[in-house]
Structure formats: C-alpha cells, structure tokens
Write a protein that holds these residues in place. Structure first.
Motif, PDB file in Angstrom:
ATOM      1  N   SER A 296       0.822  -1.214   0.000  1.00 39.33           N
ATOM      2  CA  SER A 296       0.000   0.000   0.000  1.00 39.33           C
ATOM      3  C   SER A 296       0.855   1.262   0.000  1.00 39.33           C
ATOM      4  N   VAL A 297       1.895   1.265   0.834  1.00 37.99           N
ATOM      5  CA  VAL A 297       2.806   2.416   0.854  1.00 37.99           C
ATOM      6  C   VAL A 297       3.483   2.573  -0.508  1.00 37.99           C
ATOM      7  N   GLY A 298       3.909   1.461  -1.090  1.00 33.17           N
ATOM      8  CA  GLY A 298       4.584   1.522  -2.383  1.00 33.17           C
ATOM      9  C   GLY A 298       3.675   1.977  -3.508  1.00 33.17           C
ATOM     10  N   PHE A 299       2.479   1.401  -3.602  1.00 32.46           N
ATOM     11  CA  PHE A 299       1.564   1.753  -4.692  1.00 32.46           C
ATOM     12  C   PHE A 299       1.061   3.186  -4.548  1.00 32.46           C
ATOM     13  N   PHE A 300       0.642   3.558  -3.335  1.00 32.69           N
ATOM     14  CA  PHE A 300       0.141   4.911  -3.114  1.00 32.69           C
ATOM     15  C   PHE A 300       1.251   5.930  -3.379  1.00 32.69           C
ATOM     16  N   GLY A 301       2.448   5.615  -2.915  1.00 29.70           N
ATOM     17  CA  GLY A 301       3.579   6.518  -3.125  1.00 29.70           C
ATOM     18  C   GLY A 301       3.921   6.677  -4.590  1.00 29.70           C
TER      19      GLY A 301
END
Length: 309
Positions: free
Chosen positions: A52-57
C-alpha cells in the motif's frame, strides 16, 4: 546544481561502483520481491502495508513528475556530467526521486514494524545511502530526493496505524484499496485529459502514462486478492525454512514467466499496450496473492517431511 557539482568533483571509479550498488536498492524489483516475501512468509498484513505504501507513493510520485515536469540535472545543464552507469535507471522527469521514495517507503515499513534493533538500524541507514547515491550519481538534485523522502515517511507513518486496526475493523483494508484505486483512476484521467504544454517531453509523458495503467492493473489485482483470501483462501504464512525457500523461489519464477510471457503475446495482438499492460499486471498480482497461496499447504508439509528426514 552546485551541490551536485561538488559531489561530481570527488567521484572516483571505486565510489562510482559503490554508489551504483546502493542505488539498486531503490529499484522497483527489490520493492516487489521484499513485499512478496513478507506477504507470503512473514505476515500478510505487513505485506499489504508495504504494498500500500509503495503503490500509493508511486501514484503521488508520478503525478508530481508530470505536474511539475522538472528535467533531469544533465538536461537542465548540458555541461553537467553524470555517472553513465546510472543513466539507464534514470527515466522520467527528475522531481521527485522514484528510487528514493521506493527505498524509504519499503525499508521504512520494515523499520516501523520490526522489533529487531539491528534490522531497524539497517532499514534507516540504507535509504539514506540510496538517497545520497542518487545525488552522487548526478541523476537527482537535493530537492528531488528531499521531497520524495518526506512523502515516503508520511505514508509509512500515516498508514501504519490504519493497518494495525485492520484486525478489529476488517473494512479498513478494502476501503484503503478502494481509495488508492480511485486516486489512480484520477491520475490516469489526468494524464489522458490534461492539456499539457507543447514542450512536454514525449518520452517522459509516455513513461508516466504507462506507469498509470500498470498501477491500475496492479491495484485491481490487489483488491481481488484481498477478497479472494478473506472469503475463500485464508492462506497461512508459516512454514519450515525449506518450504519458505521453495515457496519464494518458485513463486517468483511463476511471476516472471507470466510477466515476460504475456508481454510479447499482447504486443502482437494490440498496437496500444496500455490496457494490455494493465491486464498483465492484474494477472501478475492475482497469481501472486490469489493463486500461488493455494499451494502453501503443500510447501508446509514438504518442509516438515524434509526436516524430519
């Protein structure tokens, strides 16, 4: 640029190689491998956290790149030289730094949830080295690196409390994935409909559009994976070492086969690879989280048998 010139003045072949080594830790491949290892073998909730952190970022990063459209340092100053080995990995606009955001987000997540002090130290020092390497190699400015650092840290700290409450409130995870999907759709509409100026760099624009569709497929896949696992599969992460090793090696091999196998097929069938690229990444994520975990009981039993022998 003055700081980049200062770093360029201390370059040596040895330092070039060292900094090129560290910059690889910001690659998308490492993010995906680490996220999947955590998802498959450690704790799926923590795996969702890293993803989630990777995709949102990445969505935020791609939007900022096309909104500000800041060229790379050597484009802004033709007299400035970079370390040539870093050129191939420096695609798209310069601001903000994708490598820095990837590594800070990925290892920041691990630092946030691990209780091992040595691992936390490594997960803090490594992003600092990667961020410095991007400037040393000449492919990003301090502003590029600093802003991406702040974005990643904000996501790491902001999403962690939500992930910790998902056991008590199961609606949090699908809601978060739905929000990310909506933001990504908004980004795709932005790149397709926004009246960009005539001096827009075609290669950088194409890269941004491609990444938007890639993320669209990946997020749809992740949403499908969440419902498949919570409703049907309920896979368990624990297994003996041999089972975990085979699970990771064979699983990553399967992903590579799908990723590389579908690409030429779609390229031959479709002149525009945007939607096919979304379908390809949907299939990759669906396999990784919805299909491959069906084999995990086998690897658990296999590992126990081997250890007993």
């Amino acid at each position: 640029m003055a700081f980049l010139r200062l770093l360029a003045s201390i370059r040596t072949p040895f330092l070039d190689a060292v900094m090129q080594f560290f910059t690889y830790f910001g690659e998308e491949l490492l993010f995906m491998v680490l996220a999947l290892v955590v998802f498959w073998c450690v704790d799926k909730k923590k795996g969702y956290y890293i993803l989630s952190v990777g995709f949102f970022g990445t969505i935020v990063n791609q939007f900022l790149k096309l909104w500000f459209r800041i060229p790379r340092p050597w484009v802004r100053d033709p007299g400035f030289s970079i370390v040539e080995s870093a050129r191939a990995g420096a695609t798209g606009y310069s601001f903000p730094s994708g490598h820095t955001q990837n590594v800070v987000g990925t290892f920041g997540c691990v630092a946030r949830f691990t209780k091992r002090r040595w691992l936390r130290v490594v997960c803090i020092l490594l992003p600092l080295l990667v961020a410095f390497s991007r400037m040393y190699l000449g492919v990003h400015t301090p502003l590029d690196v600093g802003v991406s650092f702040v974005i990643a840290v904000a996501l790491v700290l902001g999403l962690y409390p939500l992930m910790e409450r998902t056991d008590k409130n199961p609606k949090i995870m699908p809601t978060l994935l739905g929000i990310m999907l909506a933001v990504n759709v908004a980004y795709v509409l932005f790149v397709k409909l926004y009246p960009f100026p005539a001096d827009l760099d075609a290669a950088n624009y194409t890269e941004g559009v491609k990444n938007g569709y890639t993320l669209l497929g990946a997020l749809l896949g992740l949403l499908a994976v969440y419902f498949i696992d919570t409703k049907k599969v309920h896979f368990q992460e624990a297994a003996p070492f041999l089972g975990q090793l085979l699970k990771v090696v064979l699983g990553l091999t399967g992903i590579l086969i799908i990723k590389q196998g579908l690409k030429p097929v779609f390229a031959a069938l479709f002149p525009d690879m945007l939607f096919p690229n979304a379908i390809r990444y949907f299939c990759i994520v669906l396999f990784a989280g919805g299909v491959w975990p069906l084999t995990f009981p086998f690897f658990t039993r296999l590992g126990k048998k081997k250890e007993a022998a």
